[in-house]
Scaffold this motif. Structure first.
Motif, mmCIF file in Angstrom:
data_model
loop_
_atom_site.group_PDB
_atom_site.id
_atom_site.type_symbol
_atom_site.label_atom_id
_atom_site.label_comp_id
_atom_site.label_asym_id
_atom_site.label_seq_id
_atom_site.Cartn_x
_atom_site.Cartn_y
_atom_site.Cartn_z
ATOM 1 N N PRO A 259 -3.878 0.739 -4.629
ATOM 2 C CA PRO A 259 -3.434 -0.418 -4.367
ATOM 3 C C PRO A 259 -4.103 -1.840 -4.990
ATOM 4 C CG PRO A 259 -4.173 0.787 -2.292
ATOM 5 C CD PRO A 259 -4.516 1.507 -3.324
ATOM 6 N N THR A 260 -5.212 -1.433 -5.410
ATOM 7 C CA THR A 260 -5.660 -2.749 -6.344
ATOM 8 C C THR A 260 -4.921 -2.807 -7.732
ATOM 9 O OG1 THR A 260 -8.033 -2.365 -5.561
ATOM 10 C CG2 THR A 260 -7.773 -3.454 -7.425
ATOM 11 N N THR A 261 -4.552 -1.721 -8.273
ATOM 12 C CA THR A 261 -3.668 -1.592 -9.441
ATOM 13 C C THR A 261 -2.400 -2.361 -9.294
ATOM 14 O OG1 THR A 261 -4.963 0.397 -10.192
ATOM 15 C CG2 THR A 261 -2.718 -0.057 -11.390
ATOM 16 N N ALA A 262 -1.843 -2.016 -7.963
ATOM 17 C CA ALA A 262 -0.478 -2.370 -7.553
ATOM 18 C C ALA A 262 -0.562 -3.989 -7.529
ATOM 19 C CB ALA A 262 0.015 -1.921 -6.465
ATOM 20 N N TYR A 263 -1.702 -4.677 -6.847
ATOM 21 C CA TYR A 263 -1.864 -6.018 -6.956
ATOM 22 C C TYR A 263 -1.962 -6.481 -8.333
ATOM 23 C CZ TYR A 263 -2.212 -6.130 -1.714
ATOM 24 O OH TYR A 263 -2.034 -5.993 -0.501
ATOM 25 N N ARG B 92 0.885 -1.179 0.106
ATOM 26 C CA ARG B 92 -0.005 0.038 -0.068
ATOM 27 C C ARG B 92 0.891 1.234 0.007
ATOM 28 N NH1 ARG B 92 -5.153 0.221 0.740
ATOM 29 N NH2 ARG B 92 -6.286 -1.720 1.124
ATOM 30 N N THR B 93 1.831 1.274 0.844
ATOM 31 C CA THR B 93 2.987 2.319 0.840
ATOM 32 C C THR B 93 3.556 2.447 -0.580
ATOM 33 O OG1 THR B 93 3.133 2.100 3.157
ATOM 34 C CG2 THR B 93 4.777 3.444 1.877
ATOM 35 N N ALA B 94 4.038 1.650 -0.872
ATOM 36 C CA ALA B 94 4.774 1.507 -2.541
ATOM 37 C C ALA B 94 3.745 2.270 -3.431
ATOM 38 C CB ALA B 94 5.124 0.142 -2.787
ATOM 39 N N ALA B 95 2.454 1.742 -3.364
ATOM 40 C CA ALA B 95 1.467 2.008 -4.343
ATOM 41 C C ALA B 95 1.144 3.728 -4.104
ATOM 42 C CB ALA B 95 0.085 1.506 -4.369
ATOM 43 N N ARG B 96 1.175 3.924 -2.915
ATOM 44 C CA ARG B 96 0.942 5.481 -2.825
ATOM 45 C C ARG B 96 2.024 6.119 -3.316
ATOM 46 N NH1 ARG B 96 1.000 8.167 3.229
ATOM 47 N NH2 ARG B 96 1.020 10.143 2.610
ATOM 48 N N ALA B 97 3.490 5.655 -2.893
ATOM 49 C CA ALA B 97 4.500 6.444 -3.561
ATOM 50 C C ALA B 97 4.537 6.588 -4.889
ATOM 51 C CB ALA B 97 5.730 5.893 -2.913
ATOM 52 N N LEU B 98 4.116 5.464 -5.785
ATOM 53 C CA LEU B 98 4.077 5.539 -7.241
ATOM 54 C C LEU B 98 2.656 6.336 -7.653
ATOM 55 C CD1 LEU B 98 5.106 1.835 -7.682
ATOM 56 C CD2 LEU B 98 6.531 3.925 -8.331
ATOM 57 N N GLY B 99 1.748 6.737 -6.837
ATOM 58 C CA GLY B 99 0.618 7.311 -7.187
ATOM 59 C C GLY B 99 -0.267 6.402 -8.139
ATOM 60 N N LEU C 240 6.768 -12.456 1.423
ATOM 61 C CA LEU C 240 6.855 -12.940 2.753
ATOM 62 C C LEU C 240 5.608 -13.361 3.464
ATOM 63 C CD1 LEU C 240 9.485 -10.081 3.624
ATOM 64 C CD2 LEU C 240 9.849 -12.210 2.948
ATOM 65 N N GLY C 241 5.597 -14.755 3.248
ATOM 66 C CA GLY C 241 4.413 -15.255 3.888
ATOM 67 C C GLY C 241 3.110 -14.897 2.973
ATOM 68 N N GLY C 242 1.978 -14.081 3.436
ATOM 69 C CA GLY C 242 0.938 -14.101 2.817
ATOM 70 C C GLY C 242 1.001 -12.436 2.450
ATOM 71 N N ARG C 243 2.386 -11.841 2.885
ATOM 72 C CA ARG C 243 2.395 -10.244 2.400
ATOM 73 C C ARG C 243 3.406 -9.981 1.316
ATOM 74 N NH1 ARG C 243 1.662 -8.042 8.431
ATOM 75 N NH2 ARG C 243 -0.092 -9.179 8.999
ATOM 76 N N TYR C 244 3.303 -8.710 0.667
ATOM 77 C CA TYR C 244 4.317 -8.328 -0.164
ATOM 78 C C TYR C 244 5.178 -6.994 0.619
ATOM 79 C CZ TYR C 244 1.758 -10.756 -3.708
ATOM 80 O OH TYR C 244 1.301 -11.511 -4.870
ATOM 81 N N ARG C 245 6.346 -7.022 0.155
ATOM 82 C CA ARG C 245 7.299 -5.912 0.734
ATOM 83 C C ARG C 245 8.138 -5.436 -0.450
ATOM 84 N NH1 ARG C 245 5.860 -3.823 5.205
ATOM 85 N NH2 ARG C 245 8.086 -3.153 6.063
ATOM 86 N N VAL C 246 7.986 -4.009 -0.376
ATOM 87 C CA VAL C 246 8.953 -3.441 -1.717
ATOM 88 C C VAL C 246 10.157 -2.704 -1.122
ATOM 89 C CG1 VAL C 246 8.945 -1.806 -3.432
ATOM 90 C CG2 VAL C 246 6.863 -3.418 -2.838
#
Length: 90
Positions: free
Chosen positions: A30-34, A20-27, A49-55
């Motif tokens: 979050p749905t588009t990021a996924y 969500r933070t990465a998507a916000r930085a990219l403008g 990592l597990g069920g989570r994404y990290r950038v």
């Protein structure tokens, strides 16, 4: 939708951020990021990592054209010479 991250906020981020933070930085939403991740089209590496994404923040900043540079806490209004002589960076 949230506003994007400011330049100063980018330098306050941890080593890796959530999607969500990465998507916000990219403008992007979050749905588009996924969606981009599922298509293999996200603009920078994504770690799962597990069920989570990290950038990784460094990669996010690179995509945004922000170079990593050391920042110095020097008052621009201060004279070039302090009590210990001229300021040096190395």
């Amino acid at each position: 939708m949230d506003r994007g991250l400011g330049f100063t906020e980018m330098f306050e981020l941890p080593v890796a951020v959530d999607l969500r933070t990465a998507a916000r930085a990219l403008g992007v939403h979050p749905t588009t990021a996924y969606r981009l991740i599922r298509r293999g089209q996200f603009p920078c590496p994504v770690l799962r990592l597990g069920g989570r994404y990290r950038v990784p923040t460094a990669e996010l900043m690179r995509v945004l054209g922000i170079e990593e540079r050391p920042l110095y806490d020097v008052d621009p209004d201060e004279d070039d010479e302090g009590p210990d002589g001229p300021h040096t960076l190395f």
